[in-house]
Design a protein around this motif. Structure first.
Motif, PDB file in Angstrom:
ATOM      1  N   LEU A   1       0.833  -1.211   0.000  1.00  0.00           N
ATOM      2  CA  LEU A   1       0.000   0.000   0.000  1.00  0.00           C
ATOM      3  C   LEU A   1       0.865   1.256   0.000  1.00  0.00           C
ATOM      4  O   LEU A   1       0.605   2.217  -0.736  1.00  0.00           O
ATOM      5  CB  LEU A   1      -0.917   0.003   1.221  1.00  0.00           C
ATOM      6  CG  LEU A   1      -2.073  -1.010   1.227  1.00  0.00           C
ATOM      7  CD1 LEU A   1      -2.767  -1.016   2.582  1.00  0.00           C
ATOM      8  CD2 LEU A   1      -3.084  -0.685   0.128  1.00  0.00           C
ATOM      9  N   THR A   2       1.910   1.254   0.817  1.00  0.00           N
ATOM     10  CA  THR A   2       2.777   2.428   0.926  1.00  0.00           C
ATOM     11  C   THR A   2       3.570   2.648  -0.355  1.00  0.00           C
ATOM     12  O   THR A   2       3.736   3.787  -0.820  1.00  0.00           O
ATOM     13  CB  THR A   2       3.750   2.258   2.111  1.00  0.00           C
ATOM     14  OG1 THR A   2       3.021   1.839   3.257  1.00  0.00           O
ATOM     15  CG2 THR A   2       4.452   3.561   2.426  1.00  0.00           C
TER      16      THR A   2
ATOM     17  N   ARG B   1       1.358   4.147  -2.870  1.00  0.00           N
ATOM     18  CA  ARG B   1       1.015   5.541  -2.553  1.00  0.00           C
ATOM     19  C   ARG B   1       2.146   6.489  -2.925  1.00  0.00           C
ATOM     20  O   ARG B   1       1.923   7.557  -3.487  1.00  0.00           O
ATOM     21  CB  ARG B   1       0.696   5.658  -1.055  1.00  0.00           C
ATOM     22  CG  ARG B   1       0.418   7.106  -0.620  1.00  0.00           C
ATOM     23  CD  ARG B   1       0.152   7.205   0.876  1.00  0.00           C
ATOM     24  NE  ARG B   1      -1.085   6.543   1.259  1.00  0.00           N
ATOM     25  CZ  ARG B   1      -1.581   6.559   2.505  1.00  0.00           C
ATOM     26  NH1 ARG B   1      -0.936   7.212   3.465  1.00  0.00           N
ATOM     27  NH2 ARG B   1      -2.698   5.916   2.788  1.00  0.00           N
TER      28      ARG B   1
ATOM     29  N   MET C   1      -3.697   3.283   8.090  1.00  0.00           N
ATOM     30  CA  MET C   1      -3.549   2.261   7.053  1.00  0.00           C
ATOM     31  C   MET C   1      -3.879   0.880   7.596  1.00  0.00           C
ATOM     32  O   MET C   1      -4.536   0.064   6.951  1.00  0.00           O
ATOM     33  CB  MET C   1      -2.119   2.277   6.503  1.00  0.00           C
ATOM     34  CG  MET C   1      -1.986   2.980   5.163  1.00  0.00           C
ATOM     35  SD  MET C   1      -0.404   2.630   4.368  1.00  0.00           S
ATOM     36  CE  MET C   1       0.683   3.617   5.371  1.00  0.00           C
TER      37      MET C   1
END
Length: 929
Positions: A633-634, A637, A667
């Motif tokens: 996810l990071t 992003r 998150m």
């Protein structure tokens, strides 16, 4: 030491005599082997006496063990019984001589001790199949070692093939000291009969707690210990005071007992301890060789001769202690050890019970051991594992259902037993094995079709059979153990084989003059070739070889118990000395002064600059799952790489920029339990874990041949070619089973949603920082940005290149961006074999081209010339793109050949491939620059 029947024997003998299927679970030293072999031999002898002519024909009893070393031990014990009863006993594995194998084929022994892999080979021989057709009993020893992996799945299908070969059901008996889920293992060994009914397997469990005395010791360092003498020894051993005290206390324990098995969790640790013991003796004024005469070392990467020598020296009493890994965990006879040291937490209950059970290997004698812990986390985990062992709380036994690599293996292997098969009949046979109970006909057909597509078998009109490639596949894929290349280590002075090093260590570290440790001794590399490393003794310490993937994960249950201990659970029930408990309490008190204490119900998120530490007591696999989800996810992003490392109690993330802890909390809270399984499948698509597994699974499907170097295989191409196929489903399922725990991660996510698990923020704390010492792995963003690729293209075009004719030696220097395909042939002689050279190395290469026409070249020069000609051939075949590839950082002819073998519809896709090679070079160059 057994003078009357033990509980295990009283439970097992009547069932075995009655020819029932049996799973016997009993502690080490309870006479399990005799509990089944004596009644089985009695049944065989009785049939012979009663006139059953079949009793003299073929293999009557197969005794299957997971290790060849166990075969040797079992042969001695069963041969002794056979001699008295007039029953022939043999052993067959990879070390068996050809003469003995031929003899067994012509006149099979009534009892054969073997391994799962050798059984596979036996199906392919006409005479051996005749011998197997008489089998009445199969015994599986140490069944827990096989049930949980692909070797066991392969064996379970082999047993069903054996049923069809014999034309009848045979008796099945399995033995183990530690099984956490008897019902699953019962189904695994029993399977189903031809009518789809579970075979009735009786389960006899003898109290696995036996007589155990185990405590935890965390060696204490006080001011008196920090004296000048110990400071000097500490520095010479290149450790800290805690490490020195741990080694000294462990050695004292060895000297307090007659024969001590000193278990460690990895081969790395075994080598560290053996080398430090030598230095310790030298620092104390003794001869370093004396250390090896008091305490030996034994692990799987040492040569067979060294291992057997160590076993014999320990048995005879020449060695007082033996540092060892799981290589001595099973029932191999090394004499009567009276004590066991476990260095560092054993991580699982089953491992600790198996190991401590090796002390006082006699019925009804107390097995004694000590776990030596080296930090507060290690001590808490050890206390949890010891308590669970003393209470008999074993971890669950998990089996992976539908291992399609095994199905592929058995489909091809079976065609060497019988050239042609009915697909539906084979499908029905495979589904009798427990791990394939839920295999669908559609999935079975997909595997068959893929194997036919890569031409290792043929498949048409509901039948399949052998091709020319089938035998080669069988020879390459006999075992389901991942086949990683290893390099022999040879002493230049004696030409003696010392041990082996894994491919990963050699690729990342080995070069002439590099130092490393094997067998506790430092060595320096003199030379390397394709398969071996020549070394000489070194006076300095070197790196510890990294033997990959051998340490067990910490189970969820153990990590949760450590979490409860952190949360204030009473330490009275735990078996540790007061100093060790005080050290753990002091560790928690230090944390409590300024920070929250992460526990079984509290996750803390710590942050400083770009470093994020998530403290979570959920075990290795759950933390790996959460960590990879968050890293993905990071990375998406920020469009940049995120460093990730996990252990049983922490998740470390190295962000591309500063991230506040509250953002990470949000998150975590946003992770959706329901969609997690599908999300993790997407996450794994670009994970290094997946790529490494893809390499091994592709071999089991016959797509990559054995011996192929993963560095030279286009894994990206494999990924795109087989996307959406049964191969990729198998790869992802395998990684999820072996490395992740999605189900329990969903439990954690549900707990966060309903408030039973809290998530809070914190600064960097003592608990968070304790695990900061190890390496991290990069998770790359999905795609390099257009800006990055544009900048890279411009940089490559601005590079200078020397175009050198390999025929006449004429050369010219140009900017890469100015090179055109039409201008590449030699301007002097017209040859098309023109090499693209880097200006820094061009002078030496041009001298070589001149020299080869006048005099003989050395071996090194011939190798350089070969690379030059490969370079020229690439330029001839691929033109300007080859020049760009060869101008990239860290891309030589071999890597350029791999890149250029692919088709690239656009310059962007070509630059993306070059960027991937440059990134790989940047990550690994420190190991060989």
């Amino acid at each position: 030491g057994i003078t009357k029947p033990t509980e295990a024997q009283l439970a097992a003998v009547p069932r075995v005599l009655a020819e029932e299927h049996l799973l016997l679970i009993a502690p080490t030293g309870m006479g399990k082997t005799e509990a089944v072999t004596l009644p089985l031999l009695d049944n065989l002898l009785r049939r012979i006496i009663e006139g059953d002519a079949e009793g003299h024909k073929g293999f009557q009893l197969l005794y299957i063990t997971p290790l060849r070393a166990l075969n040797r031990d079992m042969l001695r014990r069963i041969q002794e019984m056979g001699r008295v009863l007039g029953i022939t006993v043999g052993v067959r594995h990879s070390d068996t001589t050809q003469a003995e194998r031929n003899k067994q084929s012509r006149k099979p022994p009534q009892v054969l001790i073997t391994t799962p892999e050798t059984l596979q080979i036996m199906f392919t021989g006409k005479l051996l199949r005749q011998g197997l057709s008489r089998v009445r009993v199969v015994v599986i020893d140490e069944v827990h070692e096989l049930a949980t992996d692909e070797r066991g799945a392969q064996l379970s299908v082999a047993l069903e093939r054996l049923v069809d070969l014999t034309g009848r059901e045979f008796q099945r008996v399995a033995l183990s000291a530690t099984v956490g889920s008897p019902e699953r293992v019962r189904r695994f060994m029993g399977g189903r009969d031809a009518k789809g009914r579970d075979r009735p397997v009786a389960v006899e469990v003898v109290d696995v707690r036996k007589l155990l005395e185990i405590d935890v010791l965390s060696p204490q360092v006080d001011d008196a210990f920090r004296n000048a003498e110990n400071r000097d020894i500490r520095d010479r051993l290149r450790t800290d005071y805690k490490g020195l005290k741990s080694i000294l206390d462990s050695r004292d324990l060895v000297r307090e007992h007659e024969a001590t098995l000193w278990f460690v969790n990895t081969r790395d640790t075994a080598e560290i301890l053996a080398s430090r013991l030598m230095l310790l003796v030298e620092a104390e004024g003794g001869d370093p060789e004396e250390a090896g005469q008091e305490i030996g070392i034994h692990h799987g990467s040492l040569s067979r001769d060294v291992r057997i020598s160590m076993e014999e020296d320990f048995k005879s009493g020449h060695l007082r202690g033996l540092i060892c890994t799981s290589s001595l965990e099973l029932g191999i006879d090394v004499g009567l050890a009276d004590f066991v040291i476990q260095y560092n937490s054993p991580r699982t209950t089953s491992r600790l019970m198996q190991r401590v059970g090796r002390a006082s290997h006699r019925a009804y004698e107390t097995s004694k051991g000590t776990v030596v812990a080296t930090n507060p986390d290690d001590a808490a985990e050890a206390m949890a594992v010891v308590r669970r062992s003393l209470e008999g709380e074993l971890e669950e036994t998990w089996l992976r259902m539908r291992p399609l690599s095994v199905l592929a293996n058995q489909l091809v292997s079976s065609t060497l037993e019988q050239r042609e098969w009915d697909a539906r009949a084979f499908f029905d046979m495979v589904r009798r094995a427990y791990v394939f109970w839920d295999l669908s006909w559609e999935e079975f057909q997909e595997v068959l079709s893929l194997l036919a597509e890569v031409r290792v078998i043929w498949y048409e009109e509901g039948r399949f059979g052998t091709r020319r490639a089938s035998r080669r596949y069988f020879q390459d894929n006999l075992s389901m153990i991942p086949d990683e290349k290893s390099f022999a280590v040879v002493d230049i002075a004696s030409r003696r084989f010392i041990g082996t090093l894994d491919e990963a260590f050699v690729a990342n570290y080995a070069e002439p003059s590099a130092k490393f440790i094997v067998k506790g001794v430092p060595w320096i590399i003199v030379d390397l070739d394709e398969d071996s490393i020549v070394v000489e003794r070194s006076s300095d310490l070197g790196a510890i070889p990294s033997w990959v993937g051998e340490d067990l994960p910490v189970p969820f249950e153990v990590a949760q118990e450590v979490g409860r201990m952190r949360g204030g659970a009473d330490l009275v029930p735990y078996s540790a000395d007061e100093a060790t408990k005080k050290e753990f309490r002091d560790y928690l008190a230090k944390q409590m002064k300024a920070f929250p204490v992460p526990s079984d119900r509290l996750i803390t998120v710590e942050s400083e600059d770009s470093t994020v530490i998530i403290n979570a007591c959920f075990g290795s696999r759950v933390n790996e799952t959460i960590g990879r989800a968050l890293a993905s996810l990071t990375s998406a992003r920020f469009g940049a790489s995120v460093g990730i490392r996990t252990d049983a109690y922490r998740i470390f993330l190295e962000m591309p920029r500063r991230v506040g802890p509250q953002a990470v909390v949000e998150m975590i809270q946003a992770l959706d339990p329901a969609s997690l399984p599908e999300f993790m499948r997407l996450v794994l698509r670009r994970s290094p874990l997946l790529r490494w597994q893809l390499f091994h699974v592709a071999r089991k499907f016959g797509i990559i041949e054995r011996g192929a170097d993963h560095r030279h295989v286009g894994l990206g191409r494999l990924l795109s070619t087989f996307e959406g196929t049964v191969l990729m489903r198998e790869v992802v399922d395998k990684v999820l089973f072996e490395k992740m725990d999605v189900e329990r991660t969903q439990w954690v996510m549900d707990g966060i949603k309903d408030g039973t698990i809290d998530v809070v923020t914190s600064g960097l704390s003592p608990i968070g920082l304790l695990g900061q010492q190890t390496v991290r792995e990069l998770v790359a963003p999905d795609r390099a940005s257009e800006a990055i690729l544009t900048a890279m293209g411009q940089r490559l075009e601005d590079e200078q290149v020397v175009l050198a004719c390999t025929s006449c030696g004429a050369h010219r220097k140009k900017r890469v961006g100015d090179v055109t395909d039409e201008e590449l042939p030699c301007e002097h002689c017209g040859s098309v074999l023109v090499a693209a050279l880097h200006p820094r190395s061009a002078e030496e290469d041009l001298k070589l081209l001149t020299k080869r026409k006048k005099e003989d070249l050395s071996k090194e020069e011939r190798g350089r010339l070969k690379r030059l000609l490969t370079n020229a051939n690439l330029v001839w075949g691929h033109g300007r793109r080859a020049v760009m590839a060869l101008s990239s950082r860290g891309v030589g002819p071999a890597k350029a050949s791999k890149v250029l073998a692919m088709r690239y519809p656009t310059d962007e896709t070509f630059l993306r491939a070059l960027l991937a090679e440059e990134v790989l070079y940047a990550r690994t160059k420190r190991f060989w620059d």
